[in-house]
Enzyme design. Structure first.
Site, PDB file in Angstrom:
ATOM      1  N   LEU A 322       0.863  -1.180   0.000  1.00 27.64           N
ATOM      2  CA  LEU A 322       0.000   0.000   0.000  1.00 27.64           C
ATOM      3  C   LEU A 322       0.898   1.228   0.000  1.00 27.64           C
ATOM      4  CD1 LEU A 322      -2.677   1.437   0.102  1.00 27.64           C
ATOM      5  CD2 LEU A 322      -2.746   1.096   2.569  1.00 27.64           C
ATOM      6  N   ASP A 323       0.826   1.994  -1.089  1.00 31.00           N
ATOM      7  CA  ASP A 323       1.669   3.179  -1.297  1.00 31.00           C
ATOM      8  C   ASP A 323       0.830   4.422  -1.017  1.00 31.00           C
ATOM      9  OD1 ASP A 323       3.255   5.248  -2.211  1.00 31.00           O
ATOM     10  OD2 ASP A 323       3.822   4.269  -4.088  1.00 31.00           O
ATOM     11  N   GLY A 325       1.744   7.451  -1.166  1.00 33.45           N
ATOM     12  CA  GLY A 325       2.167   8.606  -1.952  1.00 33.45           C
ATOM     13  C   GLY A 325       2.916   9.639  -1.143  1.00 33.45           C
ATOM     14  N   GLY A 326       2.906  10.869  -1.656  1.00 34.23           N
ATOM     15  CA  GLY A 326       3.574  11.971  -0.967  1.00 34.23           C
ATOM     16  C   GLY A 326       2.601  12.723  -0.089  1.00 34.23           C
ATOM     17  N   GLY A 327       2.966  13.943   0.247  1.00 31.44           N
ATOM     18  CA  GLY A 327       2.089  14.788   1.047  1.00 31.44           C
ATOM     19  C   GLY A 327       2.619  15.122   2.420  1.00 31.44           C
ATOM     20  N   GLY A 329       4.233  16.935   4.977  1.00 33.53           N
ATOM     21  CA  GLY A 329       4.564  18.340   4.814  1.00 33.53           C
ATOM     22  C   GLY A 329       5.858  18.787   5.476  1.00 33.53           C
ATOM     23  N   ASP A 331       7.349  22.269   7.550  1.00 33.00           N
ATOM     24  CA  ASP A 331       6.898  23.469   8.260  1.00 33.00           C
ATOM     25  C   ASP A 331       7.770  24.647   7.853  1.00 33.00           C
ATOM     26  OD1 ASP A 331       5.704  25.252   9.918  1.00 33.00           O
ATOM     27  OD2 ASP A 331       6.021  24.137  11.766  1.00 33.00           O
ATOM     28  N   TYR A 332       7.408  25.277   6.739  1.00 30.28           N
ATOM     29  CA  TYR A 332       8.227  26.360   6.200  1.00 30.28           C
ATOM     30  C   TYR A 332       8.191  27.615   7.069  1.00 30.28           C
ATOM     31  CZ  TYR A 332       8.578  23.761   1.793  1.00 30.28           C
ATOM     32  OH  TYR A 332       8.835  22.819   0.834  1.00 30.28           O
ATOM     33  N   CYS A 538      16.005  41.282 -15.312  1.00 31.85           N
ATOM     34  CA  CYS A 538      15.285  42.471 -15.779  1.00 31.85           C
ATOM     35  C   CYS A 538      13.806  42.140 -15.907  1.00 31.85           C
ATOM     36  CB  CYS A 538      15.851  42.943 -17.115  1.00 31.85           C
ATOM     37  SG  CYS A 538      17.582  43.425 -17.025  1.00 31.85           S
TER      38      CYS A 538
END
EC number: 4.1.1.19
Length: 682
Positions: A322-323, A325-327, A329, A331-332, A538
């Site tokens: 069971l993958d 995925g990503g997500g 986070g 904490d920027y 520029c």
């Protein structure tokens, strides 16, 4: 940009009932920008800088401030030594590595992999989960060779694998991933060649899983399997009804770009069954978006996916993986909230929730618990690099105390001066509107010829003096009126930085991504200026004017005045400025590969640093693009360019428009420039 209220981490329950500890603090009010050209201590401490720049919030355990007021880097977190970033930059400059400079800390990459695997190991033990965790790194996050090589090396103890989202990334993963038992997840759009290569790679002893993203890929996999006589491992990517939030919230749902709807998954199952290949279906994958800030979204997704997984197992598929995925986070902004640039959970919360939800679903249906996979690229790669760049100069609002006006001065000047005199805590809002009106009238009078250029100059100086006085009062108020909200930004200085936003921080420009930015030295001094950053390109979009804050997004950044001095002979020596270095942090994911050549500013100089018992060593140096290299990207040949300049010089010599000495100097400068860094030298 709309700013939504933040849900703080203290509001998020851990599975065990505890709460993450973080008490929000009000933003510190600092002084009005001052015209000093020297350093200002004024009782300022490094603790004040820690609070102002929120370095403990986003930087722990890797970044902090030492007693000298310099940013320090602890590449091994709380388990190893630290480096003075400012002194490191100075040492690298002595090695002829010019700024901007991207510094990668290999130990941080290793530490992130260890922490993620430790979090899942702890969760598996806590819930007595009858399965294992096998993480994979999505190559799209950062494809740089040295980084992928390090990641494979550091991931060996955990059988950490790779995820490819395209044929070029599959080429990288096949060549570099040599860890027995690790997984190679094949995502993205696939053609016959992609699928054939992935299936054949199984014969090399690799665990390659082809994830079906489109219905048409089912038939391709069946056809290639029959042709090659190899039974592949296949997965399906599900479009969940659970919705993501934030910038990538649209990655899930029925109309998401990738994946199969539930009817399409059933269609794929029946096709595989008819081909006698249902046993090949072993993995379920889903993805609800990158940078998920709220833990409840993750819980909703894993709950739905777990049910799909057990249903597929009961339909006869050989479900083993069971993958999720990503997500996961980053904490920027250090606020530990559900704000899009933060997250209201930690890595351990994430692992707990994934493990607990999958176990519960499997136990209810008596389905064997799968190997858990995550594609946590941002959480692994973001912290490992720091971009350091220098300030070239500033453009400041002139807000000096005005000289008194006389009866001989124009009425508009007298009105502005009287407005400045009248400004107080009781009148500052009304005075702002008066000053703005008088300034507009002055410009109108100038346009009709009733005000001289010198008088207009005085009017504008008076206006800025009024604004400075009003802003100083406004900063001391508990509430700033709506009509004065933009005054801080209007009064801000522009700090010109040796950087291309489009090359080194493209997400800041394209999707308003927030990155922590702060000085890497002078942090024991009060930053008395407010500024925005303007890059070398520029382009009016080549700027950064959104910065992290605890409760919202700041339009200005607190910075120090540049320290200026004179040469030994003040009559002949130009004014000099001490170097002022800024760092952009947490930019190790996506930024390098997504950067572009706007104005032909190329890749920056890059170094890989690793801690040693005696300090540090430079593992790799990757020199930034030269002008010849970036010109070659757009089909210019440097030899042709040099020859063109030579011919023009000869023609100018014949016409006596240039001397031989001048022509030689021009040609030497031209050839030398082509071999040099695309950024400015200091």
């Amino acid at each position: 940009m709309e700013v939504k209220p933040k849900l703080f981490a203290s509001d998020v329950e851990e599975p065990g009932g505890g709460k993450l500890a973080e008490t929000p603090r009000d933003r510190r009010i600092t002084k009005l920008p001052t015209p000093e050209t020297g350093r200002v201590k004024s009782g300022w401490t490094i603790e004040d800088s820690e609070e102002l720049y929120r370095i403990k919030g986003w930087g722990d355990p890797y970044f902090s401030i030492n007693a000298a007021g310099h940013v320090t880097v602890s590449p091994q977190g709380d388990r190893g030594g630290s480096l003075d970033l400012y002194e490191l930059v100075r040492a690298l400059k002595q090695r002829n590595l010019g700024l901007p400079l991207l510094i990668r800390f290999s130990d941080i990459l290793e530490d992130r992999i260890q922490r993620l695997n430790a979090a899942f190991a702890k969760a598996i033990a806590r819930y007595n989960y009858q399965g294992v965790y096998r993480g994979v790194f999505p190559v799209k996050c950062n494809q740089q060779r040295h980084l992928i090589e390090d990641l494979v090396r550091f991931g060996k103890p955990y059988q950490f694998g790779l995820e490819a989202g395209s044929k070029p990334e599959l080429m990288i993963a096949l060549a570099l991933l040599d860890t027995p038992g690790s997984l190679l997840i094949c995502n993205g759009y696939k053609d016959q060649e992609y699928i054939e290569t992935a299936i054949l790679a199984k014969q090399l002893g690799k665990t390659v899983i082809v994830v079906l993203e489109q219905v048409e890929e089912v038939d391709l996999v069946i056809a290639e399997s029959r042709k090659l006589g190899i039974m592949p491992i296949v997965g399906v990517r599900a479009k969940l009804s659970a919705k993501g939030i934030g910038r990538w919230g649209g990655s899930a749902g029925d109309r998401a770009k990738f994946g199969l709807t539930v009817p399409e998954i059933i269609q794929a199952v029946e096709k595989l069954r008819a081909a006698d290949m249902l046993s090949c279906l072993q993995l379920l994958h889903y993805h609800i978006g990158s940078q998920i800030p709220a833990i409840n979204v993750i819980k909703d997704a894993i709950r739905e996916a777990s049910q799909i997984f057990v249903e597929l197992a009961q339909l006869g598929a050989n479900m083993r993986y069971l993958d999720v995925g990503g997500g996961l986070g980053v904490d920027y902004d250090g606020s530990k909230t559900n704000f899009y640039a933060s997250k209201n959970y930690n890595m351990q919360n994430y692992a707990y929730d994934v493990v607990a939800e999958v176990k519960e679903a499997c136990e209810e249906r008596d389905v064997p618990m799968p190997t858990l996979i995550s594609e946590s690229g941002r959480a692994i790669a973001s912290h490992q690099s720091v971009l350091v760049f220098d300030v070239l100069g500033t453009s400041d609002v002139i807000a000096e105390e005005p000289e008194p006006t006389t009866d001989d001065d124009h009425l508009i000047l007298r009105n502005l001066y009287e407005t400045w005199q009248s400004i107080s805590a009781d009148t500052y809002q009304e005075a702002y509107h008066d000053a703005t009106q008088f300034k507009d009238e002055a410009i109108s009078l100038f346009g009709f010829g009733y005000l001289s250029l010198v008088e207009r100059s005085r009017a504008e100086r008076l206006y800025w003096a009024c604004c400075a006085k009003i802003l100083e009062i406004a900063r001391q108020q508990d509430y700033v009126p709506d009509d004065l909200e933009d005054l801080e930004k209007i009064m801000a200085s522009i700090y010109y930085v040796n950087l291309s936003v489009f090359q080194s921080a493209p997400d800041s420009w394209a999707i308003d991504q927030l990155f922590p930015i702060m000085p890497i030295h002078r942090l024991d001094e009060e930053p008395t200026c407010r500024g925005t950053l303007a890059d070398l390109t520029c382009d009016s979009d080549g700027k950064i004017d959104q910065f992290i804050d605890l409760r919202d997004v700041k339009s200005v950044l607190e910075l120090h005045p540049l320290v200026r001095g004179q040469g030994s002979d003040t009559n002949s020596e130009p004014q000099t400025t001490e170097p002022y270095y800024l760092g952009l942090f947490l930019g190790g994911a996506y930024q390098e590969i997504m950067g572009n050549l706007h104005n032909l500013f190329g890749d920056t100089n890059t170094v890989h640093i690793q801690l040693t018992p005696k300090g540090y060593q430079i593992e790799h140096v990757v020199k930034g693009d030269t002008m010849t290299e970036v010109l070659g990207y757009v089909q210019y040949d440097s030899e042709d360019l040099i020859e063109s300049i030579r011919r023009q010089s000869e023609a100018a010599l014949q016409e006596r428009r240039i001397t031989l000495q001048e022509a030689q100097l021009l040609l030497q400068n031209y050839e030398r420039s082509l071999s040099r860094y695309t950024y400015l030298t200091s």
